[in-house]
Enzyme design. Structure first.
Site, PDB file in Angstrom:
ATOM      1  N   ARG A  79     -57.814 -56.623   5.195  1.00 13.77           N
ATOM      2  CA  ARG A  79     -59.201 -56.163   5.245  1.00 13.77           C
ATOM      3  C   ARG A  79     -59.219 -54.721   5.697  1.00 13.77           C
ATOM      4  NH1 ARG A  79     -63.302 -56.492   9.784  1.00 13.77           N
ATOM      5  NH2 ARG A  79     -65.217 -55.768   8.778  1.00 13.77           N
ATOM      6  N   HIS A 123     -68.060 -49.271   7.806  1.00  9.48           N
ATOM      7  CA  HIS A 123     -67.535 -49.661   9.124  1.00  9.48           C
ATOM      8  C   HIS A 123     -67.768 -48.496  10.082  1.00  9.48           C
ATOM      9  CE1 HIS A 123     -64.507 -52.441  11.290  1.00  9.48           C
ATOM     10  NE2 HIS A 123     -64.913 -51.559  12.179  1.00  9.48           N
ATOM     11  N   GLU A 168     -70.498 -55.402  11.490  1.00  6.78           N
ATOM     12  CA  GLU A 168     -71.112 -55.526  12.817  1.00  6.78           C
ATOM     13  C   GLU A 168     -72.380 -54.687  13.009  1.00  6.78           C
ATOM     14  OE1 GLU A 168     -67.928 -54.671  15.529  1.00  6.78           O
ATOM     15  OE2 GLU A 168     -66.924 -56.560  15.136  1.00  6.78           O
ATOM     16  N   ASN A 293     -66.528 -61.912  13.131  1.00  5.30           N
ATOM     17  CA  ASN A 293     -65.636 -61.238  14.077  1.00  5.30           C
ATOM     18  C   ASN A 293     -65.850 -61.900  15.434  1.00  5.30           C
ATOM     19  OD1 ASN A 293     -65.111 -59.580  11.948  1.00  5.30           O
ATOM     20  ND2 ASN A 293     -66.003 -57.727  12.820  1.00  5.30           N
ATOM     21  N   TYR A 295     -64.399 -62.428  19.415  1.00  2.48           N
ATOM     22  CA  TYR A 295     -63.504 -61.922  20.465  1.00  2.48           C
ATOM     23  C   TYR A 295     -63.597 -62.714  21.759  1.00  2.48           C
ATOM     24  CZ  TYR A 295     -62.258 -58.048  17.514  1.00  2.48           C
ATOM     25  OH  TYR A 295     -61.743 -57.300  16.471  1.00  2.48           O
ATOM     26  N   GLU A 353     -62.282 -60.683  11.871  1.00  3.77           N
ATOM     27  CA  GLU A 353     -61.589 -60.058  13.001  1.00  3.77           C
ATOM     28  C   GLU A 353     -61.420 -61.056  14.127  1.00  3.77           C
ATOM     29  OE1 GLU A 353     -63.207 -56.392  14.554  1.00  3.77           O
ATOM     30  OE2 GLU A 353     -63.694 -55.657  12.548  1.00  3.77           O
TER      31      GLU A 353
HETATM   32  O1  LIG Z   1     -63.175 -53.822  19.590  1.00  2.00           O
HETATM   33  C1  LIG Z   1     -62.249 -54.290  18.666  1.00  2.00           C
HETATM   34  C2  LIG Z   1     -62.856 -54.208  17.267  1.00  2.00           C
HETATM   35  N1  LIG Z   1     -64.126 -54.926  17.242  1.00  2.00           N
HETATM   36  N2  LIG Z   1     -64.783 -54.939  15.985  1.00  2.00           N
HETATM   37  C3  LIG Z   1     -64.916 -53.626  15.340  1.00  2.00           C
HETATM   38  C4  LIG Z   1     -63.622 -52.828  15.385  1.00  2.00           C
HETATM   39  O2  LIG Z   1     -63.828 -51.542  14.835  1.00  2.00           O
HETATM   40  C5  LIG Z   1     -63.100 -52.769  16.813  1.00  2.00           C
HETATM   41  O3  LIG Z   1     -61.912 -51.992  16.879  1.00  2.00           O
END
Ligand SMILES: OC[C@H]1NNC[C@@H](O)[C@@H]1O
Ligand SMILES: [Ca+2]
Length: 449
Positions: A79, A123, A168, A293, A295, A353
């Site tokens: 990706r 992005h 995002e 995504n 985390y 992600e």
């Molecule tokens: O913080 C880690 C990742 N989170 N999502 C967007 C990415 O650009 C970031 O690096």
């Protein structure tokens, strides 16, 4: 290495993710125009250590080597994002063919190595020329974005069969327009809802355009963070509801349900506009998948001081935290996938992600980087994803963030998310233990967890 009965669906897409500004370098090469991040990083004090993406991982020049490394690791997918201002230096109008060619060659190299490209159109690196015209605050951006998307669809569709419009939108709005920590660095309660709405209209316009020129799949990538009330007090429950609406429902409800969560007016008050029904029709274009995504989670309490959502995070003393202060909480991925399954009628999902920044040990004499914490993080989250699949979620792929250590926005290069270590002085790539581990997971389609 223990054997689990984690069999994943056949053709499950295993890969890694990156983004243009974070890895490419050479931001102004070959006729590219500046992005808002080019401006942001060259404004003193806005990134840790004054770090910039001027060189980053030099991927703009080392892309063949990086694709070969992906193939050596047995990765099946990749990706990446397109830098809008390489293709359209002014954000609209004349196409810069050298910029477009970079992505066309990259896609051909990936396909030649049997690696499936997943391409994100935006992005965060908005062309500066469009920001000069109001950027995400200007309603015209919906067709600026759709016109840019059209250029990409016509150039790459067919070779690229998995498109994502935005990465995002929550971060773009919360970081770029509400709190100001990210480009373009605005801090306004009134601008944030406008940016959100125009991001979603632009997303809808691009999906609508794809339906007329594209033949494959298109989706939206969102970061979701499950919110768990710190107590059963009414105040904590209300704060948790607000935080969940603000970060999770605010983006997927308009796309899937045609409306914003009612908590938005409670959060923004007079700053929350009423939008015409036609906008909601545009936003709620049918998607082929959600890019998730994931985390971390947030244990959430009432926090009157935490403007404007009035919700705060409660630190979990028994938990492991990453270098970005995120609690390691794999169950949150299972829970988030269940929430998507139930609220939006089980749409196809790619984990676009998932990963962590830890303080990695240095590259040892024998060339190893013993990033045990990252191996553990990946193992647990891939297991959590499998639990959701076993419960009925239609998950079709997993992209670890990130292939390479890279430019972590305002945190600069200090935070390393890569499965592959970058020596920024020499640009030497060194696969970490996590890359070796992930290779085994991919080769066994998830059996070797
Ligand atoms: O913080 C880690 C990742 N989170 N999502 C967007 C990415 O650009 C970031 O690096
Ligand atoms: Ca520069």
């Amino acid at each position: 290495m223990t054997q689990h009965d984690t069999t994943f669906p056949e053709h499950f897409l295993w890969g890694t993710a990156t983004s243009a500004y974070q890895i490419e370098g050479s931001p102004l090469a070959d006729g590219a125009g500046p992005s808002i991040w080019e401006r942001f990083v060259h404004t003193p004090g806005l990134t840790i250590g004054g770090d910039t993406g001027d060189v980053a991982c030099d991927h703009y020049r080392r892309w063949r080597e990086d694709v070969r490394m992906m193939a050596d690791l047995g990765l099946r997918a990749y990706r990446f994002s397109v830098a809008w201002a390489r293709v359209l230096p002014e954000g609209r109008g004349t196409v810069n063919t050298k910029g477009l060619d970079f992505y066309s060659r990259l896609v051909d190299e990936l396909l030649a190595h049997g690696i499936t490209p997943l391409t994100t159109l935006f992005h965060w690196d908005l062309p500066a020329a469009l920001d000069d015209r109001g950027g995400w605050l200007n309603p015209d951006i919906a067709h600026w974005f759709a016109d840019y998307a059209d250029v990409m669809f016509k150039a790459l569709d067919g070779r690229v069969r998995h498109w994502a419009t935005l990465n995002e939108p929550w971060v773009v709005t919360d970081g770029g327009y509400l709190h100001g920590a990210l480009a373009p660095g605005h801090r306004s309660l009134y601008e944030a809802p406008i940016a959100t709405h125009h991001l979603l209209r632009a997303h809808g316009a691009a999906v609508q355009r794809y339906r007329s020129v594209g033949k494959h799949q298109i989706g939206l990538v969102v970061n979701l963070e499950p919110k768990y009330a710190a107590s059963d007090s009414a105040a904590d429950q209300a704060a948790t509801r607000r935080a969940h609406a603000y970060m999770n429902g605010q983006y997927l409800d308009p796309v899937f349900l045609g409306r914003y969560p009612e908590e938005m007016r409670e959060i923004f008050g007079a700053a929350w506009p009423e939008w015409p029904a036609a906008d909601h029709e545009l936003i709620k274009q049918k998607l082929d998948f959600i890019g998730l995504n994931y985390y971390t989670r947030s244990v959430t309490r009432d926090a009157p001081e935490a403007w404007p959502v009035r919700a705060g995070r409660v630190i979990q003393p028994q938990a492991t935290y990453t270098e970005t202060s995120w609690e390691v909480f794999p169950q949150g991925l299972t829970d988030t996938l269940a929430w998507i399954r139930e609220r939006y009628a089980n749409p196809p999902v790619y984990i676009t992600e998932n990963g962590a920044a830890f303080y990695d040990p240095p590259v040892a004499e024998n060339g190893r980087v013993a990033d045990a914490l990252r191996v553990d993080y990946l193992r647990k989250h891939i297991g959590a994803m499998h639990a959701a699949i076993a419960a009925g979620s239609d998950v079709r792929g997993y992209m670890a963030w990130s292939l390479l250590d890279n430019f972590e926005w305002s945190l600069g290069f200090a935070k390393r998310f890569g499965l592959v270590h970058i020596n920024y002085a020499t640009q030497q790539r060194t696969p970490k233990d996590s890359a070796r581990y992930y290779s085994r997971v991919v080769a066994s389609n998830g059996a070797a967890l």
